[in-house]
Write a protein that holds these residues in place. Structure first.
Motif, PDB file in Angstrom:
ATOM      1  N   LYS A 110       0.845  -1.196   0.000  1.00 38.33           N
ATOM      2  CA  LYS A 110       0.000   0.000   0.000  1.00 38.33           C
ATOM      3  C   LYS A 110       0.887   1.256   0.000  1.00 38.33           C
ATOM      4  CE  LYS A 110      -3.949  -0.233   2.041  1.00 38.33           C
ATOM      5  NZ  LYS A 110      -5.022  -0.280   3.050  1.00 38.33           N
ATOM      6  N   ARG A 111       1.945   1.224   0.802  1.00 34.96           N
ATOM      7  CA  ARG A 111       2.871   2.364   0.844  1.00 34.96           C
ATOM      8  C   ARG A 111       3.516   2.561  -0.524  1.00 34.96           C
ATOM      9  NH1 ARG A 111       7.450   4.962   1.860  1.00 34.96           N
ATOM     10  NH2 ARG A 111       7.617   6.228   3.733  1.00 34.96           N
ATOM     11  N   GLU A 112       3.945   1.467  -1.151  1.00 36.91           N
ATOM     12  CA  GLU A 112       4.542   1.554  -2.489  1.00 36.91           C
ATOM     13  C   GLU A 112       3.537   2.056  -3.516  1.00 36.91           C
ATOM     14  OE1 GLU A 112       6.040  -2.381  -3.117  1.00 36.91           O
ATOM     15  OE2 GLU A 112       7.596  -2.144  -1.589  1.00 36.91           O
ATOM     16  N   ARG A 113       2.291   1.608  -3.407  1.00 37.72           N
ATOM     17  CA  ARG A 113       1.247   2.099  -4.320  1.00 37.72           C
ATOM     18  C   ARG A 113       1.051   3.598  -4.158  1.00 37.72           C
ATOM     19  NH1 ARG A 113      -2.842  -1.722  -2.715  1.00 37.72           N
ATOM     20  NH2 ARG A 113      -4.237   0.044  -2.387  1.00 37.72           N
ATOM     21  N   LEU A 114       1.037   4.048  -2.919  1.00 36.23           N
ATOM     22  CA  LEU A 114       0.891   5.481  -2.669  1.00 36.23           C
ATOM     23  C   LEU A 114       2.074   6.267  -3.226  1.00 36.23           C
ATOM     24  CD1 LEU A 114      -0.599   5.337   0.912  1.00 36.23           C
ATOM     25  CD2 LEU A 114      -1.675   6.479  -1.053  1.00 36.23           C
ATOM     26  N   ALA A 115       3.287   5.751  -3.035  1.00 34.14           N
ATOM     27  CA  ALA A 115       4.477   6.437  -3.543  1.00 34.14           C
ATOM     28  C   ALA A 115       4.460   6.490  -5.066  1.00 34.14           C
ATOM     29  CB  ALA A 115       5.743   5.742  -3.044  1.00 34.14           C
ATOM     30  N   ALA A 116       4.110   5.377  -5.710  1.00 34.29           N
ATOM     31  CA  ALA A 116       4.046   5.348  -7.176  1.00 34.29           C
ATOM     32  C   ALA A 116       2.938   6.270  -7.682  1.00 34.29           C
ATOM     33  CB  ALA A 116       3.819   3.919  -7.667  1.00 34.29           C
ATOM     34  N   ALA A 131       1.858   8.914  -6.136  1.00 34.29           N
ATOM     35  CA  ALA A 131       2.348  10.276  -5.920  1.00 34.29           C
ATOM     36  C   ALA A 131       3.261  10.699  -7.061  1.00 34.29           C
ATOM     37  CB  ALA A 131       3.072  10.377  -4.584  1.00 34.29           C
ATOM     38  N   ALA A 132       4.161   9.809  -7.476  1.00 34.92           N
ATOM     39  CA  ALA A 132       5.064  10.144  -8.587  1.00 34.92           C
ATOM     40  C   ALA A 132       4.276  10.468  -9.846  1.00 34.92           C
ATOM     41  CB  ALA A 132       6.040   8.992  -8.829  1.00 34.92           C
ATOM     42  N   ARG A 133       3.258   9.664 -10.150  1.00 34.76           N
ATOM     43  CA  ARG A 133       2.447   9.901 -11.367  1.00 34.76           C
ATOM     44  C   ARG A 133       1.653  11.194 -11.269  1.00 34.76           C
ATOM     45  NH1 ARG A 133       1.540   4.496 -10.645  1.00 34.76           N
ATOM     46  NH2 ARG A 133      -0.526   4.856  -9.735  1.00 34.76           N
ATOM     47  N   VAL A 134       0.937  11.364 -10.165  1.00 33.24           N
ATOM     48  CA  VAL A 134       0.058  12.533 -10.037  1.00 33.24           C
ATOM     49  C   VAL A 134       0.866  13.823  -9.947  1.00 33.24           C
ATOM     50  CG1 VAL A 134      -1.729  13.613  -8.617  1.00 33.24           C
ATOM     51  CG2 VAL A 134      -1.811  11.160  -9.034  1.00 33.24           C
ATOM     52  N   LEU A 135       1.962  13.798  -9.214  1.00 31.26           N
ATOM     53  CA  LEU A 135       2.805  14.995  -9.133  1.00 31.26           C
ATOM     54  C   LEU A 135       3.367  15.350 -10.498  1.00 31.26           C
ATOM     55  CD1 LEU A 135       4.665  14.251  -5.787  1.00 31.26           C
ATOM     56  CD2 LEU A 135       2.892  15.988  -6.167  1.00 31.26           C
ATOM     57  N   ALA A 156      -4.096   5.836  -6.083  1.00 34.93           N
ATOM     58  CA  ALA A 156      -3.574   4.597  -5.487  1.00 34.93           C
ATOM     59  C   ALA A 156      -4.689   3.646  -5.061  1.00 34.93           C
ATOM     60  CB  ALA A 156      -2.706   4.935  -4.281  1.00 34.93           C
ATOM     61  N   ASP A 157      -5.935   4.100  -5.168  1.00 34.00           N
ATOM     62  CA  ASP A 157      -7.098   3.315  -4.734  1.00 34.00           C
ATOM     63  C   ASP A 157      -6.974   2.960  -3.251  1.00 34.00           C
ATOM     64  OD1 ASP A 157      -9.599   2.164  -5.096  1.00 34.00           O
ATOM     65  OD2 ASP A 157      -8.747   0.200  -5.585  1.00 34.00           O
ATOM     66  N   VAL A 158      -6.699   4.002  -2.464  1.00 36.70           N
ATOM     67  CA  VAL A 158      -6.536   3.880  -1.019  1.00 36.70           C
ATOM     68  C   VAL A 158      -7.431   4.945  -0.379  1.00 36.70           C
ATOM     69  CG1 VAL A 158      -4.882   4.216   0.880  1.00 36.70           C
ATOM     70  CG2 VAL A 158      -4.164   3.051  -1.211  1.00 36.70           C
ATOM     71  N   PRO A 159      -8.159   4.623   0.670  1.00 31.75           N
ATOM     72  CA  PRO A 159      -8.946   5.656   1.351  1.00 31.75           C
ATOM     73  C   PRO A 159      -8.029   6.792   1.819  1.00 31.75           C
ATOM     74  CG  PRO A 159      -9.547   3.471   2.146  1.00 31.75           C
ATOM     75  CD  PRO A 159      -8.332   3.306   1.273  1.00 31.75           C
ATOM     76  N   VAL A 160      -8.492   8.007   1.646  1.00 31.49           N
ATOM     77  CA  VAL A 160      -7.645   9.164   1.947  1.00 31.49           C
ATOM     78  C   VAL A 160      -7.175   9.157   3.401  1.00 31.49           C
ATOM     79  CG1 VAL A 160      -9.484  10.826   2.503  1.00 31.49           C
ATOM     80  CG2 VAL A 160      -7.333  11.633   1.523  1.00 31.49           C
ATOM     81  N   GLY A 161      -7.981   8.673   4.303  1.00 32.65           N
ATOM     82  CA  GLY A 161      -7.581   8.604   5.708  1.00 32.65           C
ATOM     83  C   GLY A 161      -6.395   7.691   5.932  1.00 32.65           C
ATOM     84  N   ASN A 162      -6.238   6.689   5.084  1.00 29.39           N
ATOM     85  CA  ASN A 162      -5.117   5.754   5.217  1.00 29.39           C
ATOM     86  C   ASN A 162      -3.784   6.382   4.811  1.00 29.39           C
ATOM     87  OD1 ASN A 162      -7.073   3.932   5.899  1.00 29.39           O
ATOM     88  ND2 ASN A 162      -6.538   2.430   4.350  1.00 29.39           N
ATOM     89  N   VAL A 163      -3.840   7.422   4.007  1.00 28.96           N
ATOM     90  CA  VAL A 163      -2.605   8.069   3.559  1.00 28.96           C
ATOM     91  C   VAL A 163      -1.800   8.529   4.765  1.00 28.96           C
ATOM     92  CG1 VAL A 163      -1.638  10.022   2.278  1.00 28.96           C
ATOM     93  CG2 VAL A 163      -3.613   8.777   1.353  1.00 28.96           C
ATOM     94  N   GLU A 216       8.579  13.334  -1.068  1.00 27.72           N
ATOM     95  CA  GLU A 216       9.855  12.631  -0.898  1.00 27.72           C
ATOM     96  C   GLU A 216       9.738  11.168  -1.347  1.00 27.72           C
ATOM     97  OE1 GLU A 216      13.520  12.344   2.249  1.00 27.72           O
ATOM     98  OE2 GLU A 216      11.658  13.286   2.878  1.00 27.72           O
ATOM     99  N   ALA A 217       8.603  10.542  -1.064  1.00 28.09           N
ATOM    100  CA  ALA A 217       8.382   9.163  -1.517  1.00 28.09           C
ATOM    101  C   ALA A 217       8.328   9.103  -3.043  1.00 28.09           C
ATOM    102  CB  ALA A 217       7.097   8.607  -0.911  1.00 28.09           C
TER     103      ALA A 217
END
Length: 193
Positions: free
Chosen positions: A14-20, A22-26, A43-50, A62-63
């Motif tokens: 999940k952390r890797e999905r969020l980082a990837a 982030a790279a795409r969206v940024l 990342a298909d993750v609930p925003v609260g989980n971020v 940074e990720a």
């Protein structure tokens, strides 16, 4: 396997999905326009989980930089499998040209992020500069292996040329700029051997 062990296995993914994500969206939206909700959605993750993985938006940026560094490391490993430095340098250029449609829309992923972060005073500019330096150092080693005493200057010239080509390709919305300049850079590499 206990529930905590299962959770530990899912957490890095999940952390890797969020980082990837982030790279795409940024890359597509820029740092200032991107929200944590945008990244969570991608990342298909609930925003609260971020917030469980990243306490601040800067942590996510940074990720994303770390994701760029990892992608670069993988690309360099693939390039290093080629037999000669000239082939490795030209394969790098080919990779850039193959990404021309993305460059038309968003520019160079690392270069655009570096330009945006340079306007801030949070230290992330030096973090992304380190990624750029890895590519310059790799190119320098290739030119040195070609027997060039001016390897560092040639490496900087190559990466600077690509960054300029990326800006023009993006600004003019013309993928042929990247194609034409890529061929010119390949001829330049051939002339140096």
């Amino acid at each position: 396997m206990t529930d905590s062990e299962k959770g530990a296995r899912r957490a890095p993914r999940k952390r890797e999905r969020l980082a990837a994500a982030a790279a795409r969206v940024l890359h597509e939206q820029g740092v200032e326009k991107t929200t944590l909700a945008d990244i969570a959605r991608e990342a298909d993750v609930p925003v609260g989980n971020v917030y469980y993985y990243f306490k601040t938006k800067n942590d996510l940026v940074e990720a994303a930089i770390d994701t760029h560094a990892q992608n670069l490391s993988e690309a360099i490993a693939a390039l290093d499998a080629l037999p000669t430095p000239g082939e490795r340098l030209k394969a790098l250029i080919t990779g850039w040209v193959e990404q021309r449609d993305t460059t038309v829309r968003f520019g160079c992923p690392t270069g655009t992020l570096a330009s945006e972060l340079d306007k801030r005073s949070d230290g992330l500019d030096t973090t992304v500069a380190a990624v750029m330096r890895v590519l310059i150092d790799w190119a320098e080693r290739q030119f040195a292996e070609l027997g060039r005493s001016d390897a560092r200057e040639l490496a900087v010239a190559l990466i600077a040329a690509y960054q300029g080509i990326s800006v023009l390709t993006n600004t003019l919305r013309d993928p042929e700029v990247m194609t034409t300049e890529g061929r010119r850079l390949e001829r330049w590499i051939d002339s140096l051997a």
